[in-house]
Design a protein around this motif. Structure first.
Motif, PDB file in Angstrom:
ATOM      1  N   GLN A 168      38.574  66.749  66.566  1.00 39.97           N
ATOM      2  CA  GLN A 168      39.882  67.322  65.845  1.00 39.97           C
ATOM      3  C   GLN A 168      39.338  68.079  64.543  1.00 39.97           C
ATOM      4  OE1 GLN A 168      41.976  64.122  63.796  1.00 39.97           O
ATOM      5  NE2 GLN A 168      44.070  65.254  64.177  1.00 39.97           N
ATOM      6  N   VAL A 185      36.248  59.634  70.554  1.00 43.71           N
ATOM      7  CA  VAL A 185      35.766  59.354  72.216  1.00 43.71           C
ATOM      8  C   VAL A 185      37.203  58.977  72.894  1.00 43.71           C
ATOM      9  CG1 VAL A 185      35.548  56.994  71.778  1.00 43.71           C
ATOM     10  CG2 VAL A 185      34.248  57.947  73.596  1.00 43.71           C
ATOM     11  N   ARG A 186      37.045  59.422  74.388  1.00 46.60           N
ATOM     12  CA  ARG A 186      38.152  59.361  75.088  1.00 46.60           C
ATOM     13  C   ARG A 186      37.762  58.582  76.236  1.00 46.60           C
ATOM     14  NH1 ARG A 186      40.461  59.626  71.244  1.00 46.60           N
ATOM     15  NH2 ARG A 186      41.868  61.388  70.527  1.00 46.60           N
ATOM     16  N   PRO A 197      40.987  54.708  72.045  1.00 49.84           N
ATOM     17  CA  PRO A 197      39.874  53.919  71.448  1.00 49.84           C
ATOM     18  C   PRO A 197      40.441  52.759  70.526  1.00 49.84           C
ATOM     19  CG  PRO A 197      40.450  56.115  70.933  1.00 49.84           C
ATOM     20  CD  PRO A 197      41.371  55.979  71.571  1.00 49.84           C
ATOM     21  N   VAL A 217      28.190  59.041  72.439  1.00 53.19           N
ATOM     22  CA  VAL A 217      28.907  60.343  71.633  1.00 53.19           C
ATOM     23  C   VAL A 217      28.152  60.924  70.773  1.00 53.19           C
ATOM     24  CG1 VAL A 217      30.608  60.217  69.693  1.00 53.19           C
ATOM     25  CG2 VAL A 217      31.054  58.690  71.590  1.00 53.19           C
ATOM     26  N   LEU A 242      30.944  55.708  63.393  1.00 56.21           N
ATOM     27  CA  LEU A 242      30.039  54.344  63.589  1.00 56.21           C
ATOM     28  C   LEU A 242      30.775  52.980  63.331  1.00 56.21           C
ATOM     29  CD1 LEU A 242      26.700  54.915  61.301  1.00 56.21           C
ATOM     30  CD2 LEU A 242      27.049  55.251  63.762  1.00 56.21           C
ATOM     31  N   GLN A 246      26.794  49.058  65.398  1.00 57.65           N
ATOM     32  CA  GLN A 246      25.925  50.058  65.142  1.00 57.65           C
ATOM     33  C   GLN A 246      25.085  50.013  64.024  1.00 57.65           C
ATOM     34  OE1 GLN A 246      28.621  53.475  66.416  1.00 57.65           O
ATOM     35  NE2 GLN A 246      26.838  54.156  67.331  1.00 57.65           N
ATOM     36  N   ASP A 303      35.346  55.991  55.778  1.00 61.00           N
ATOM     37  CA  ASP A 303      36.573  56.129  56.494  1.00 61.00           C
ATOM     38  C   ASP A 303      37.691  55.308  56.202  1.00 61.00           C
ATOM     39  OD1 ASP A 303      38.109  57.464  58.459  1.00 61.00           O
ATOM     40  OD2 ASP A 303      36.957  56.669  60.261  1.00 61.00           O
ATOM     41  N   ASP A 304      38.988  55.582  56.534  1.00 58.86           N
ATOM     42  CA  ASP A 304      40.040  54.576  56.222  1.00 58.86           C
ATOM     43  C   ASP A 304      40.252  54.204  54.773  1.00 58.86           C
ATOM     44  OD1 ASP A 304      40.322  55.037  58.827  1.00 58.86           O
ATOM     45  OD2 ASP A 304      39.575  53.268  59.538  1.00 58.86           O
ATOM     46  N   VAL A 362      47.493  64.524  58.464  1.00 59.17           N
ATOM     47  CA  VAL A 362      48.563  65.823  57.841  1.00 59.17           C
ATOM     48  C   VAL A 362      49.386  66.284  59.029  1.00 59.17           C
ATOM     49  CG1 VAL A 362      48.642  67.750  56.549  1.00 59.17           C
ATOM     50  CG2 VAL A 362      46.811  66.374  55.958  1.00 59.17           C
ATOM     51  N   GLU A 363      50.623  65.960  58.909  1.00 56.13           N
ATOM     52  CA  GLU A 363      51.457  66.376  60.050  1.00 56.13           C
ATOM     53  C   GLU A 363      52.535  67.538  59.897  1.00 56.13           C
ATOM     54  OE1 GLU A 363      53.272  62.828  61.375  1.00 56.13           O
ATOM     55  OE2 GLU A 363      51.459  62.291  62.487  1.00 56.13           O
TER      56      GLU A 363
HETATM   57  P1  C2E Z   1      40.048  56.994  62.897  1.00 51.13           P
HETATM   58  O1  C2E Z   1      38.498  57.228  62.952  1.00 51.13           O
HETATM   59  O2  C2E Z   1      40.686  56.785  61.712  1.00 51.13           O
HETATM   60  O3  C2E Z   1      40.208  58.494  63.486  1.00 51.13           O
HETATM   61  C1  C2E Z   1      41.418  59.051  63.156  1.00 51.13           C
HETATM   62  C2  C2E Z   1      42.598  58.553  64.468  1.00 51.13           C
HETATM   63  O4  C2E Z   1      43.833  59.357  63.774  1.00 51.13           O
HETATM   64  C3  C2E Z   1      42.590  59.394  65.690  1.00 51.13           C
HETATM   65  O5  C2E Z   1      43.038  58.403  66.573  1.00 51.13           O
HETATM   66  C4  C2E Z   1      43.255  60.614  65.465  1.00 51.13           C
HETATM   67  O6  C2E Z   1      43.654  61.103  66.902  1.00 51.13           O
HETATM   68  C5  C2E Z   1      44.469  60.177  64.636  1.00 51.13           C
HETATM   69  N1  C2E Z   1      44.899  61.428  64.070  1.00 51.13           N
HETATM   70  C6  C2E Z   1      44.411  62.228  63.468  1.00 51.13           C
HETATM   71  N2  C2E Z   1      45.420  62.971  62.816  1.00 51.13           N
HETATM   72  C7  C2E Z   1      46.710  62.381  63.136  1.00 51.13           C
HETATM   73  C8  C2E Z   1      48.024  62.884  62.514  1.00 51.13           C
HETATM   74  O7  C2E Z   1      48.267  63.945  62.040  1.00 51.13           O
HETATM   75  N3  C2E Z   1      48.965  61.742  63.132  1.00 51.13           N
HETATM   76  C9  C2E Z   1      48.724  60.803  63.888  1.00 51.13           C
HETATM   77  N4  C2E Z   1      49.594  60.037  64.213  1.00 51.13           N
HETATM   78  N5  C2E Z   1      47.501  60.327  64.297  1.00 51.13           N
HETATM   79  C10 C2E Z   1      46.435  61.392  63.720  1.00 51.13           C
HETATM   80  P2  C2E Z   1      42.161  58.203  67.888  1.00 51.13           P
HETATM   81  O8  C2E Z   1      41.392  59.078  68.599  1.00 51.13           O
HETATM   82  O9  C2E Z   1      43.203  57.348  68.769  1.00 51.13           O
HETATM   83  O10 C2E Z   1      41.031  56.977  67.344  1.00 51.13           O
HETATM   84  C11 C2E Z   1      41.383  55.928  66.835  1.00 51.13           C
HETATM   85  C12 C2E Z   1      40.258  55.099  66.340  1.00 51.13           C
HETATM   86  O11 C2E Z   1      39.222  54.913  67.293  1.00 51.13           O
HETATM   87  C13 C2E Z   1      39.415  55.903  65.148  1.00 51.13           C
HETATM   88  O12 C2E Z   1      39.995  56.001  63.933  1.00 51.13           O
HETATM   89  C14 C2E Z   1      38.423  55.290  65.065  1.00 51.13           C
HETATM   90  O13 C2E Z   1      38.265  54.206  64.338  1.00 51.13           O
HETATM   91  C15 C2E Z   1      38.022  54.818  66.565  1.00 51.13           C
HETATM   92  N6  C2E Z   1      37.164  55.815  67.234  1.00 51.13           N
HETATM   93  C16 C2E Z   1      37.250  56.908  68.044  1.00 51.13           C
HETATM   94  N7  C2E Z   1      36.351  57.265  68.529  1.00 51.13           N
HETATM   95  C17 C2E Z   1      35.243  56.542  68.005  1.00 51.13           C
HETATM   96  C18 C2E Z   1      33.938  56.640  68.392  1.00 51.13           C
HETATM   97  O14 C2E Z   1      33.217  57.487  69.168  1.00 51.13           O
HETATM   98  N8  C2E Z   1      33.112  55.599  67.854  1.00 51.13           N
HETATM   99  C19 C2E Z   1      33.611  54.690  67.197  1.00 51.13           C
HETATM  100  N9  C2E Z   1      32.794  53.627  66.666  1.00 51.13           N
HETATM  101  N10 C2E Z   1      34.968  54.589  66.857  1.00 51.13           N
HETATM  102  C20 C2E Z   1      36.033  55.574  67.526  1.00 51.13           C
END
Ligand code: C2E
Ligand code: CA
Ligand code: CA
Length: 402
Positions: A168, A185-186, A197, A217, A242, A246, A303-304, A362-363
């Motif tokens: 993204q 990751v998907r 995820p 990843v 991370l 990890q 993050d977050d 940001v939407e």
């Molecule tokens: P995150 O790190 O807070 O990642 C951002 C999430 O917000 C992503 O969801 C992304 O698709 C979503 N997002 C981004 N922009 C927008 C937006 O404008 N509107 C809305 N509604 N959503 C948005 P995703 O991909 O479903 O990932 C969810 C969480 O899963 C991630 O939150 C992260 O905590 C975890 N995650 C994803 N990939 C990995 C990875 O490779 N390793 C680890 N440890 N965690 C991961």
């Protein structure tokens, strides 16, 4: 209704057990007539309890139990003709929960089954309570079944290497173009379809498989950046998430440094995203890993931001270069004046610490403008792009003009 699997080659025993359990109406029995058929059932469906004979053709009870225990903690009762102490003890070694010696009374088998199911359920309830999450027995069972299915899907995806990494883009206000991206990751599964995820990462964390996913990843990102020479397309770095687990690995830094070297990727191309929970749970190990990686040029993003309970401490105690404001915090500010004030002051405070700010979620253009006005440095969200495959990400960069 509990799902019970009976694995037994003696047809007569199967019949009497089936009839007895059927009359009780609490348990639905599925029957397999040898160990391999039993294993196939376990791979195919979810069970709450397994009753298995020891002496069976093809795969005996000991072998079957051993196979099942690789994946699952489902309660197992052995139906054994042997009553010798060493047999009984070795069954416990293999992970069985109880046994009955043939010839057994049906009432006893049923009572043991019931007791084991009750105990498992109360253990599960206790565990769920810790997460503040209680439900009816039915909901608990469904949850557990789903978790087992997802766990198996993760194992398959790791074995068959079907995890994918999406990207993204992150937009720079100053440069008015994408300068970074977050790797996400998907996972898809033939039976379950797309699994978020948000659902499978916590399961993989509880189970330790997150380590393997995390490394996959990370390697995928390194390979992608080098292969595409992504910096020539304006992408200065990619963010990788991370997990807590990890960060608790002493070898994390060493491992990641070796991987970057293997791909010949400069360390400053990687930014690692860590949540506040990580900092709370594993502070010492995280600190050591962070410093080691930072010395080599890796940057860290918190993050977050705004969702945890130790914001200020994290900012003070850890060397983050980037703070990512959680999407929930951004959205709340757009809805509510007080939340807007809190966000605006947070931005000022973070900027005064000389850290960069990424606003997530940001939407709309309106949101982007407000956040820009506040002083955020980078934006990430659906207004710019959803996470997309590597190929789509590269063609997105070609298009420019955002
Ligand atoms: P995150 O790190 O807070 O990642 C951002 C999430 O917000 C992503 O969801 C992304 O698709 C979503 N997002 C981004 N922009 C927008 C937006 O404008 N509107 C809305 N509604 N959503 C948005 P995703 O991909 O479903 O990932 C969810 C969480 O899963 C991630 O939150 C992260 O905590 C975890 N995650 C994803 N990939 C990995 C990875 O490779 N390793 C680890 N440890 N965690 C991961
Ligand atoms: Ca993230
Ligand atoms: Ca986030």
């Amino acid at each position: 209704m509990y799902q019970v699997l009976l694995v037994e080659d003696d047809v007569q025993i199967c019949e009497v057990i089936t009839e007895y359990f059927h009359n009780k109406e609490e348990m639905q029995l599925t029957v397999a007539h040898d160990g391999e058929a039993g294993l196939a059932c376990v791979y195919e469906s979810e069970y709450d309890l397994i009753l298995m004979d020891v002496m069976m053709p093809r795969l005996d009870g000991f072998g079957l139990c051993k196979e099942i225990r690789k994946d699952s903690m489902v309660p197992i009762i052995f139906l054994t003709a042997r009553g010798r102490e060493e047999d009984v003890l070795s069954s416990y070694d293999l992970g069985c929960d109880d046994y009955v010696v043939k010839p057994f009374s049906l009432a006893e088998l049923y009572a043991k089954s019931k007791a084991l199911l009750n105990r498992t359920e109360s253990l599960m309830r206790e565990k769920m309570l810790q997460y503040g999450d209680v439900g009816t027995s039915e909901e608990l069972l469904n949850k557990k079944h789903r978790e087992d299915q997802v766990l198996r899907a993760i194992k398959t995806a790791l074995k068959e290497r079907t995890f994918q990494v999406f990207y993204q883009p992150i937009y720079s206000v100053e440069k008015q173009r994408y300068t970074a991206a977050e790797a996400l990751v998907r996972m898809s599964n033939t039976k379950l379809g797309f699994i978020s995820p948000e659902e499978f990462i916590p399961i993989a964390e509880r189970n330790g498989m997150i380590l393997e996913i995390g490394e996959f990843v990370f390697r995928t990102v390194c390979e992608f950046m080098v292969q595409e020479r992504i910096w020539e397309k304006g992408i200065e770095n990619i963010h990788v998430n991370l997990s807590v687990v990890q960060c608790m690995q002493e070898r994390l830094a060493q491992n990641f440094l070796e991987i970057m070297k293997e791909y010949d990727l400069p360390c400053n191309r990687i930014h690692l995203e860590v949540t506040e929970t990580v900092a709370v749970v594993s502070s010492k190990c995280l600190n050591v890993n962070m410093h080691r990686l930072i010395e080599n040029g890796v940057q860290f993003a918190l993050d977050d931001y705004g969702t945890g309970f130790s914001n200020a401490t994290s900012l003070v105690d850890y060397p983050y270069d980037i703070i990512k404001i959680d999407k929930g915090v951004v959205w709340a500010a757009m809805e509510n004046d007080n939340a807007m004030k809190v966000l605006s002051h947070s931005v000022d405070m973070i900027k005064s610490l000389n850290k960069n700010i990424v606003a997530e979620g940001v939407e709309t253009l309106e949101q982007a403008n407000q956040l820009k006005h506040m002083g955020c440095d980078y934006f990430q969200g659906y207004y710019y792009s959803k996470p997309v495959s590597g190929t789509d990400f590269v063609s997105l960069l070609g298009k420019k003009g955002v």
